[in-house]
Each structure stands twice: as C-alpha cells, then as structure tokens.
Design an enzyme around this catalytic site. Structure first.
Site, PDB file in Angstrom:
ATOM      1  N   GLY A   1       0.824  -1.209   0.000  1.00 36.36           N
ATOM      2  CA  GLY A   1       0.000   0.000   0.000  1.00 36.36           C
ATOM      3  C   GLY A   1       0.857   1.257   0.000  1.00 36.36           C
TER       4      GLY A   1
ATOM      5  N   ASN B   1      -2.847  -8.422   0.317  1.00 41.31           N
ATOM      6  CA  ASN B   1      -3.821  -9.100  -0.553  1.00 41.31           C
ATOM      7  C   ASN B   1      -4.183  -8.240  -1.770  1.00 41.31           C
ATOM      8  OD1 ASN B   1      -5.472  -7.141   0.485  1.00 41.31           O
ATOM      9  ND2 ASN B   1      -7.124  -8.525   1.093  1.00 41.31           N
TER      10      ASN B   1
ATOM     11  N   TYR C   1       1.727 -18.122   9.330  1.00 37.42           N
ATOM     12  CA  TYR C   1       2.804 -18.776  10.083  1.00 37.42           C
ATOM     13  C   TYR C   1       4.142 -18.437   9.434  1.00 37.42           C
ATOM     14  CZ  TYR C   1      -0.931 -21.218  12.411  1.00 37.42           C
ATOM     15  OH  TYR C   1      -2.056 -21.480  13.142  1.00 37.42           O
TER      16      TYR C   1
ATOM     17  N   LEU D   1      -0.102  -2.904   9.072  1.00 36.13           N
ATOM     18  CA  LEU D   1      -0.711  -1.797   8.318  1.00 36.13           C
ATOM     19  C   LEU D   1      -1.862  -2.260   7.432  1.00 36.13           C
ATOM     20  CD1 LEU D   1       1.990  -0.455   9.238  1.00 36.13           C
ATOM     21  CD2 LEU D   1       2.144   0.565   6.971  1.00 36.13           C
TER      22      LEU D   1
ATOM     23  N   ASN E   1      -4.952 -12.199  14.381  1.00 33.37           N
ATOM     24  CA  ASN E   1      -3.978 -13.098  13.750  1.00 33.37           C
ATOM     25  C   ASN E   1      -2.539 -12.606  13.931  1.00 33.37           C
ATOM     26  OD1 ASN E   1      -5.817 -15.037  12.824  1.00 33.37           O
ATOM     27  ND2 ASN E   1      -6.310 -13.805  11.014  1.00 33.37           N
TER      28      ASN E   1
ATOM     29  N   LYS F   1       2.693 -13.357  19.561  1.00 34.06           N
ATOM     30  CA  LYS F   1       2.746 -14.124  20.816  1.00 34.06           C
ATOM     31  C   LYS F   1       3.594 -15.380  20.633  1.00 34.06           C
ATOM     32  CE  LYS F   1      -0.391 -16.256  24.129  1.00 34.06           C
ATOM     33  NZ  LYS F   1      -1.351 -17.310  23.918  1.00 34.06           N
TER      34      LYS F   1
ATOM     35  N   TYR G   1     -14.527   1.253   9.756  1.00 35.24           N
ATOM     36  CA  TYR G   1     -13.117   1.626   9.888  1.00 35.24           C
ATOM     37  C   TYR G   1     -12.816   2.102  11.310  1.00 35.24           C
ATOM     38  CZ  TYR G   1      -8.700   3.986   8.626  1.00 35.24           C
ATOM     39  OH  TYR G   1      -7.388   4.398   8.546  1.00 35.24           O
TER      40      TYR G   1
ATOM     41  N   ARG H   1      -8.750   9.867  -1.586  1.00 37.86           N
ATOM     42  CA  ARG H   1      -8.553  10.801  -0.475  1.00 37.86           C
ATOM     43  C   ARG H   1      -8.306  12.207  -1.032  1.00 37.86           C
ATOM     44  NH1 ARG H   1      -4.788   6.996   3.305  1.00 37.86           N
ATOM     45  NH2 ARG H   1      -4.424   5.949   1.315  1.00 37.86           N
TER      46      ARG H   1
HETATM   47  P1  NAD Z   1      -3.518   1.781   1.580  1.00 38.37           P
HETATM   48  O1  NAD Z   1      -4.944   1.442   1.293  1.00 38.37           O
HETATM   49  O2  NAD Z   1      -2.696   2.365   0.490  1.00 38.37           O
HETATM   50  O3  NAD Z   1      -2.741   0.507   2.130  1.00 38.37           O
HETATM   51  C1  NAD Z   1      -3.367  -0.530   2.810  1.00 38.37           C
HETATM   52  C2  NAD Z   1      -2.720  -1.826   2.330  1.00 38.37           C
HETATM   53  O4  NAD Z   1      -3.277  -2.927   3.067  1.00 38.37           O
HETATM   54  C3  NAD Z   1      -2.984  -2.111   0.860  1.00 38.37           C
HETATM   55  O5  NAD Z   1      -1.791  -2.531   0.232  1.00 38.37           O
HETATM   56  C4  NAD Z   1      -4.010  -3.234   0.893  1.00 38.37           C
HETATM   57  O6  NAD Z   1      -4.000  -4.026  -0.270  1.00 38.37           O
HETATM   58  C5  NAD Z   1      -3.610  -3.968   2.144  1.00 38.37           C
HETATM   59  N1  NAD Z   1      -4.683  -4.746   2.750  1.00 38.37           N
HETATM   60  C6  NAD Z   1      -5.934  -4.355   3.043  1.00 38.37           C
HETATM   61  N2  NAD Z   1      -6.638  -5.339   3.596  1.00 38.37           N
HETATM   62  C7  NAD Z   1      -5.795  -6.419   3.673  1.00 38.37           C
HETATM   63  C8  NAD Z   1      -5.919  -7.738   4.150  1.00 38.37           C
HETATM   64  N3  NAD Z   1      -7.082  -8.173   4.658  1.00 38.37           N
HETATM   65  N4  NAD Z   1      -4.858  -8.574   4.076  1.00 38.37           N
HETATM   66  C9  NAD Z   1      -3.685  -8.131   3.551  1.00 38.37           C
HETATM   67  N5  NAD Z   1      -3.502  -6.891   3.079  1.00 38.37           N
HETATM   68  C10 NAD Z   1      -4.546  -6.040   3.135  1.00 38.37           C
HETATM   69  O7  NAD Z   1      -3.550   2.755   2.846  1.00 38.37           O
HETATM   70  P2  NAD Z   1      -2.364   3.500   3.596  1.00 38.37           P
HETATM   71  O8  NAD Z   1      -2.633   4.943   3.554  1.00 38.37           O
HETATM   72  O9  NAD Z   1      -1.049   2.999   3.145  1.00 38.37           O
HETATM   73  O10 NAD Z   1      -2.629   3.030   5.097  1.00 38.37           O
HETATM   74  C11 NAD Z   1      -1.860   2.010   5.711  1.00 38.37           C
HETATM   75  C12 NAD Z   1      -2.301   1.830   7.156  1.00 38.37           C
HETATM   76  O11 NAD Z   1      -2.149   3.056   7.868  1.00 38.37           O
HETATM   77  C13 NAD Z   1      -3.773   1.438   7.294  1.00 38.37           C
HETATM   78  O12 NAD Z   1      -3.904   0.512   8.337  1.00 38.37           O
HETATM   79  C14 NAD Z   1      -4.450   2.725   7.660  1.00 38.37           C
HETATM   80  O13 NAD Z   1      -5.613   2.516   8.420  1.00 38.37           O
HETATM   81  C15 NAD Z   1      -3.369   3.421   8.460  1.00 38.37           C
HETATM   82  N6  NAD Z   1      -3.554   4.876   8.421  1.00 38.37           N
HETATM   83  C16 NAD Z   1      -3.227   5.596   7.304  1.00 38.37           C
HETATM   84  C17 NAD Z   1      -3.452   6.965   7.282  1.00 38.37           C
HETATM   85  C18 NAD Z   1      -3.091   7.800   6.094  1.00 38.37           C
HETATM   86  O14 NAD Z   1      -3.390   8.993   6.089  1.00 38.37           O
HETATM   87  N7  NAD Z   1      -2.432   7.313   5.064  1.00 38.37           N
HETATM   88  C19 NAD Z   1      -4.036   7.585   8.385  1.00 38.37           C
HETATM   89  C20 NAD Z   1      -4.379   6.811   9.491  1.00 38.37           C
HETATM   90  C21 NAD Z   1      -4.121   5.461   9.504  1.00 38.37           C
HETATM   91  N1  UDP Z   2     -12.805  15.768   0.604  1.00 39.50           N
HETATM   92  C1  UDP Z   2     -13.222  16.707  -0.321  1.00 39.50           C
HETATM   93  N2  UDP Z   2     -13.136  16.400  -1.652  1.00 39.50           N
HETATM   94  C2  UDP Z   2     -12.633  15.212  -2.089  1.00 39.50           C
HETATM   95  C3  UDP Z   2     -12.198  14.253  -1.118  1.00 39.50           C
HETATM   96  C4  UDP Z   2     -12.314  14.568   0.217  1.00 39.50           C
HETATM   97  O1  UDP Z   2     -13.687  17.804   0.029  1.00 39.50           O
HETATM   98  O2  UDP Z   2     -12.570  15.017  -3.320  1.00 39.50           O
HETATM   99  C5  UDP Z   2     -12.879  16.120   2.033  1.00 39.50           C
HETATM  100  C6  UDP Z   2     -13.599  15.103   2.911  1.00 39.50           C
HETATM  101  O3  UDP Z   2     -14.987  15.357   2.941  1.00 39.50           O
HETATM  102  C7  UDP Z   2     -12.936  15.330   4.251  1.00 39.50           C
HETATM  103  C8  UDP Z   2     -11.506  15.739   3.887  1.00 39.50           C
HETATM  104  O4  UDP Z   2     -11.558  16.153   2.532  1.00 39.50           O
HETATM  105  O5  UDP Z   2     -13.552  16.381   4.934  1.00 39.50           O
HETATM  106  C9  UDP Z   2     -10.497  14.595   4.037  1.00 39.50           C
HETATM  107  O6  UDP Z   2     -11.020  13.478   3.340  1.00 39.50           O
HETATM  108  P1  UDP Z   2     -10.191  12.139   3.118  1.00 39.50           P
HETATM  109  O7  UDP Z   2     -11.096  11.228   2.354  1.00 39.50           O
HETATM  110  O8  UDP Z   2      -8.873  12.462   2.532  1.00 39.50           O
HETATM  111  O9  UDP Z   2      -9.891  11.570   4.579  1.00 39.50           O
HETATM  112  P2  UDP Z   2     -10.642  11.583   5.993  1.00 39.50           P
HETATM  113  O10 UDP Z   2      -9.825  12.467   6.836  1.00 39.50           O
HETATM  114  O11 UDP Z   2     -12.042  12.089   5.844  1.00 39.50           O
HETATM  115  O12 UDP Z   2     -10.618  10.157   6.402  1.00 39.50           O
END
Ligand code: NAD
Ligand code: UDP
Length: 319
Positions: free
Chosen positions: A12, A34, A64, A73, A99, A105, A145, A186
C-alpha cells in the site's frame, strides 16, 4: 543489526514506503498484502533484492512465519475504499489484529499497530490528545473503519496486559505523498489529479472542515522511532503534522502550486465527515523525539511532481 521484519499492507501507500526504508537499512523484509488497495508497482523497485520477499495473503487468515518485528498496516485507509466492502474492512482490522497478535505471541516479536485519528470520531476536544476517548458513531458508514481500529487497539492492550506482548500503537493523522494511487479517493490525491487534468476540484460540503496533513517521509520516520522505542513506550501515540488547514485552503494551495485553472465545485458532505482534526504531538516529541520537518507546501510540491509523472503514463491518464 539486521532483523526479520513483517510489514502487513506492505504494497500500500504507507507500507511500500516503510518496506523501502527497512530494506535500505539492511533488514530482511517480508511484505504481506492481498492487493485490495495496494499495487505490485509500489514495490516493484524492491523485487529481486536479496532482503525483500512478497507474499500474497489476507491477514484475516492465520499466518505462520518467523519474524522479529511486525508492522501491522493491512487495512484500506481511504473512505471510498473502506466503505466499498465494510464487513471486510472490520475483518481486516479485527481478525487481522487477532492473527498478527497471535503471530507475535508465538514468535515473541514486537508488534506495531497502525491506528488512526479516526478513533477520535467527531472530536469534542481540539486538538486531539491521546487521553481523549473520542466521539464515534458505532453504526454509521465510517464505523467499519473507526470501530474496527478501536477494537484493534483494545486487542493490542489486552494482549499487552494478558500476555505481556511487546506492543506499539500509533494513531496516524492524514498522511499524503508520492506513491498514492491516482484513484485513491482521499482529498490530497483527488485535488492534485483534478488540478493537473484541469477537471473541477470537488469540495465536499462548504470546505470549512479541517485536516492536518503529514508528509509520508516524516510519518515513516515516526513509525521507525516508535518501533525502536523502549518496551514501556506502548502508546497510543499520535503521529501527524499539527499544521491545520481547511479543505478549501488545501484546494487553493494546490491550485496555486499546480498553476491550474480548474474550477471549484461543491459536492454533498459525506455522512459523519469529521469537522476538525489536529494532533497534539506532545507525547511523540517527548517520548520519541519526533516531529514532522516537511511543511505542507514543500510536501505538496513533491507530491504534485509525482502525480505529473503518473498522469503522463497513458494507462493512468484517465484517473
Ligand atoms: P492503503 O490502502 O494504500 O494501504 C493498505 C494496504 O493494506 C494495501 O496494500 C491493501 O491491499 C492492504 N490490505 C488491506 N486489507 C488487507 C488484508 N485483509 N490482508 C492483507 N492486506 C490487506 O492505505 P495506507 O494509507 O497505506 O494506510 C496504511 C495503514 O495506515 C492502514 O492501516 C491505515 O488505516 C493506516 N492509516 C493511514 C493513514 C493515512 O493517512 N495514510 C491515516 C491513518 C491510519
Ligand atoms: N474531501 C473533499 N473532496 C474530495 C475528497 C475529500 O472535500 O474530493 C474532504 C472530505 O470530505 C474530508 C476531507 O476532505 O472532509 C479529508 O477526506 P479524506 O477522504 O482524505 O480523509 P478523511 O480524513 O475524511 O478520512
């Protein structure tokens, strides 16, 4: 010293940056994904290196492997994607945590959970400190979420208390940067892609809602600091950039930096969209000696440069 490190969600946006930093540091990295929102192209530059391995696997099923550290993540992070299959989103957080904690653990590995500012919901305290319990709707469209991540935190602290696991919990605030998918959904990627293509910039609601955006390199440094901290630093610890902007401000900055003439259009505000979000990072400063160093315009400029290269590739130009 080189360690065996598992990164779930490693293909990701954040995961691929983390894998890159860990591989560069000489560790043996196992990326598990995945591909529900991740892409092979995010980790293509690492394929073939002797200290990097990829496994296609869904963390809602047992795994495992033998590792020393786990960064958990795996979970879709963009509201559009996590709401597309909400049951799977909760499973990714909750079954995934069970898991991976079970794996920690058995192996004695240290385990870090990528939690989120979303656990604060519609915050009644501003900025958000870690001691704030949040204000979350348990039955709304974002709940899969928010509540999934809250339950994962509960599991981490119960494994800590009940089984003495070495846990780390970080609450990540909105993070952006190169490597985001053009159709991630986003706000930062949407606005930059729209600006570069000359399409209307879609502001949801009035655009007065605020977010605080952290550049990806800063965030990854925070994750590494947290894993390296002493075992009594369990968290939760906020990781984010405290500079707060409205969504409308963000649109205007991106229009200026891209030189785009895109119009701004209003779209309905999604249900339960939080009105404000800003991390209090006192704890991260004190316990990790960490704070972001890349300011918003500098980070956006790097991100815009990345999207310019992406959009010049024909397959993605329709994003
Ligand atoms: P992303 O969607 O780009 O990455 C998530 C990754 O997890 C993807 O590669 C996806 O294929 C994989 N994935 C999802 N479900 C899975 C599963 N069941 N098994 C295996 N892989 C799986 O999002 P990201 O921005 O890189 O976020 C990564 C982590 O950080 C997430 O847990 C997210 O909740 C957390 N996070 C991100 C932000 C942000 O702003 N980017 C903010 C808060 C929390
Ligand atoms: N948002 C927006 N236009 C877009 C996408 C998002 O105005 O095309 C707004 C959304 O409503 C939120 C903020 O931008 O208030 C951040 O959205 P994002 O989906 O990036 O993440 P969130 O913090 O809501 O999880």
């Amino acid at each position: 010293m080189s360690r065996r490190i598992l990164v779930t969600g490693g293909a990701g946006f954040l995961g691929s940056h983390l894998c890159t930093r860990l591989v560069q540091a000489g560790h043996d990295v196992l990326c598990v994904d995945n591909y529900c929102t991740g892409r092979r192209s995010n980790i293509a530059h690492l394929q073939g290196l002797p200290n990097f391995e990829v496994m296609r696997h869904d963390v809602t099923f047992a795994l495992y492997v033998e590792v020393d550290e786990i960064y958990n993540l795996a979970c879709p992070a963009s509201p559009v994607h996590y709401q597309a299959d909400p049951v799977q989103t909760t499973k990714a957080s909750v079954h995934g945590a069970i898991n991976m904690l079970g794996l920690a653990k058995r192996t004695g590995a240290k385990i870090l959970q990528a939690s989120t500012s979303e656990i604060y919901g519609e915050p009644l305290q501003h900025p958000q400190t870690e001691s704030y319990w949040g204000n979350v709707n348990p039955i709304g469209p974002r709940s899969c979420y928010d509540e999934g991540k809250r339950c994962a935190e509960t599991l981490f602290f119960d494994y800590f208390r009940q089984h003495q696991l070495r846990i780390r919990v970080v609450r990540i605030f909105n993070t952006y940067g190169p490597g985001m998918h053009p159709q991630d959904g986003r706000v930062v990627s949407n606005f930059i892609v729209q600006a570069l293509l000359g399409n209307p910039i879609t502001i949801y609601g009035e655009g007065s809602q605020t977010r605080s955006f952290c550049f990806v390199d800063d965030l990854i440094s925070g994750l590494l600091r947290m894993m390296g901290a002493p075992d009594d630093v369990t968290g939760p610890i906020n990781l984010g950039n405290p500079t707060e902007v409205t969504v409308l401000d963000l649109a205007e900055i991106i229009l200026r930096l891209t030189g785009s003439r895109s119009a701004i259009v209003r779209r309905p505000l999604p249900e339960n969209d939080p009105t404000q979000r800003r991390p209090d990072i006192t704890r991260a400063r004190a316990l990790l000696d960490w704070e972001p160093s890349i300011q918003l315009e500098e980070g956006l400029a790097k991100t815009i440069a990345y999207f310019e290269t992406q959009l010049s590739r024909p397959a993605l130009a329709n994003a």
